[in-house]
Design an enzyme around this catalytic site. Structure first.
Site, PDB file in Angstrom:
ATOM      1  N   ILE A  17       5.361   8.292   1.085  1.00 39.63           N
ATOM      2  CA  ILE A  17       3.933   8.173   1.358  1.00 39.63           C
ATOM      3  C   ILE A  17       3.651   8.401   2.842  1.00 39.63           C
ATOM      4  CG2 ILE A  17       1.935   6.643   1.272  1.00 39.63           C
ATOM      5  CD1 ILE A  17       3.174   5.294  -1.160  1.00 39.63           C
ATOM      6  N   ARG A  74       1.858  -3.404   1.259  1.00 37.50           N
ATOM      7  CA  ARG A  74       1.884  -4.764   0.727  1.00 37.50           C
ATOM      8  C   ARG A  74       1.486  -5.729   1.831  1.00 37.50           C
ATOM      9  NH1 ARG A  74       2.208  -2.021  -3.016  1.00 37.50           N
ATOM     10  NH2 ARG A  74       3.479  -2.206  -4.919  1.00 37.50           N
ATOM     11  N   GLU A 119      -3.309 -11.642  -5.300  1.00 36.23           N
ATOM     12  CA  GLU A 119      -4.214 -10.737  -6.005  1.00 36.23           C
ATOM     13  C   GLU A 119      -4.309 -11.138  -7.474  1.00 36.23           C
ATOM     14  OE1 GLU A 119      -2.919  -6.711  -5.410  1.00 36.23           O
ATOM     15  OE2 GLU A 119      -2.976  -6.849  -3.230  1.00 36.23           O
ATOM     16  N   HIS A 172      -7.036  -3.085  -3.875  1.00 35.62           N
ATOM     17  CA  HIS A 172      -5.735  -2.530  -4.275  1.00 35.62           C
ATOM     18  C   HIS A 172      -5.908  -1.369  -5.256  1.00 35.62           C
ATOM     19  CE1 HIS A 172      -1.198  -3.578  -4.738  1.00 35.62           C
ATOM     20  NE2 HIS A 172      -1.408  -2.287  -4.571  1.00 35.62           N
TER      21      HIS A 172
END
Length: 328
Positions: A155, A236, A265, A285
């Site tokens: 990523i 995260r 979450e 998220h």
């Protein structure tokens, strides 16, 4: 097999082309989120295969011991929400493809969207316009700025491409192994960890969450950032030392943050400190939440189920469970 899919909030999965892979199986899809152990134990009483959407539901010992029919947990990515040792003890296979060869373009795109939204105060400008006002401030240009990417993975490298396209100077920092890969690829590294945080105009985190990376970003790291800098986290929340980000934003270093991830979450508390800061862009998220990304993820997840059904489990993260089964 009796298959249960949890936390499919918008009933997306059964509409994916890859859902056909489960034809012939008894599939139950739940669209709400439940963490209560009694409720989950009731829902999963007959489940043989449990499909998880990332880390939305915690699968702990007190639940696992109440699921005598469970044979396989199939998911994708990391698994801090699953008690792996207890799965092994109870004979439950956990399969999780780490997708090391497939960049999450959805998360990379979301990262870039948050960078643009924060640097140009897009949410604030929208709120001003809806309130019957006009412009509420002056934004910041990305071209010529330093983009610091913490983590040299799939990523981070994808986000780097966007940074180059926008005329930014891209610098990486990572573990020693990650820095070695970056050097081999000709990527530019910061001179030191301290320089990485001090010289970056935008710092974006792209590190997997493991016990060793929990609290990786410290209050001292944030204190080194520029007063005009932006911190972005689509990875995260526990990568950052608990409480450090809120304290740093209140102190003015960095000046801005954009976050897609949280300690607990889902977040329903409207008093959450990050949600009430004018200098923070918050999203729930959704970095990986696109139809295209779901198709990629659940193709892998369903292939793991088919492999297990064929007697050849794949991407097993607790291989000891297979050895125990052979001994039995």
């Amino acid at each position: 097999m009796n298959i249960t899919i949890l936390d499919d909030y918008f009933d997306t999965i059964r509409r994916l082309p890859c859902f056909e892979k489960l034809d012939g199986h008894d599939v139950t899809v739940w669209n709400d989120h439940v963490q209560d152990v009694d409720a989950l134990a009731e829902r999963l009483a007959d489940t043989e295969v449990l499909v998880l959407i990332r880390e939305r539901t915690k699968i702990r010992k007190n639940l696992l011991e109440r699921l005598p029919n469970l044979k396989l947990i199939s998911q994708r990515s990391v698994y801090p929400h699953i008690d792996i040792d207890d799965c092994t003890r109870l004979g439950i296979v956990v399969s999780s493809d780490q997708h090391t060869g497939t960049p999450s373009h959805a998360t990379a795109e979301m990262t870039w969207g948050l960078i643009l939204a924060a640097m140009r105060d897009i949410p604030g400008q929208m709120a001003s316009l809806r309130a019957g006002q006009w412009q509420r401030g002056v934004g910041r240009t990305l071209r010529g700025k330093v983009l610091g990417l913490y983590g040299y993975g799939r990523i981070g490298r994808a986000v780097a491409e966007y940074g180059h396209a926008f005329g930014m100077e891209v610098r990486f920092w990572s573990s020693e192994a990650g820095r070695e890969r970056a050097r081999a690829d000709g990527a530019r590294l910061a001179e030191s960890r301290e320089a990485f945080f001090a010289e970056s105009d935008v710092v974006s985190l792209h590190v997997r969450l493991y016990p060793a990376t929990r609290g990786l970003i410290t209050a001292q790291d944030l204190d080194r950032m520029k007063e005009t800098a932006l911190l972005v986290n689509t990875s995260r929340a526990p990568l950052i030392e608990p409480g450090a980000l809120v304290a740093a934003l209140e102190a003015g270093r960095p000046d801005l943050a954009a976050v897609d991830v949280y300690e607990d979450e889902p977040v329903h508390d409207t008093d959450h400190p990050l949600l009430n800061m004018e200098n923070v862009v918050c999203t729930p998220h959704i970095g990986y939440v696109t139809e295209e990304e779901y198709e990629l993820q659940f193709t892998d997840i369903f292939d793991q189920i088919l492999a297990y059904a064929a007697g050849e489990p794949s991407n097993v993260v607790n291989p000891d469970v297979l050895e125990s089964a052979q001994r039995r």
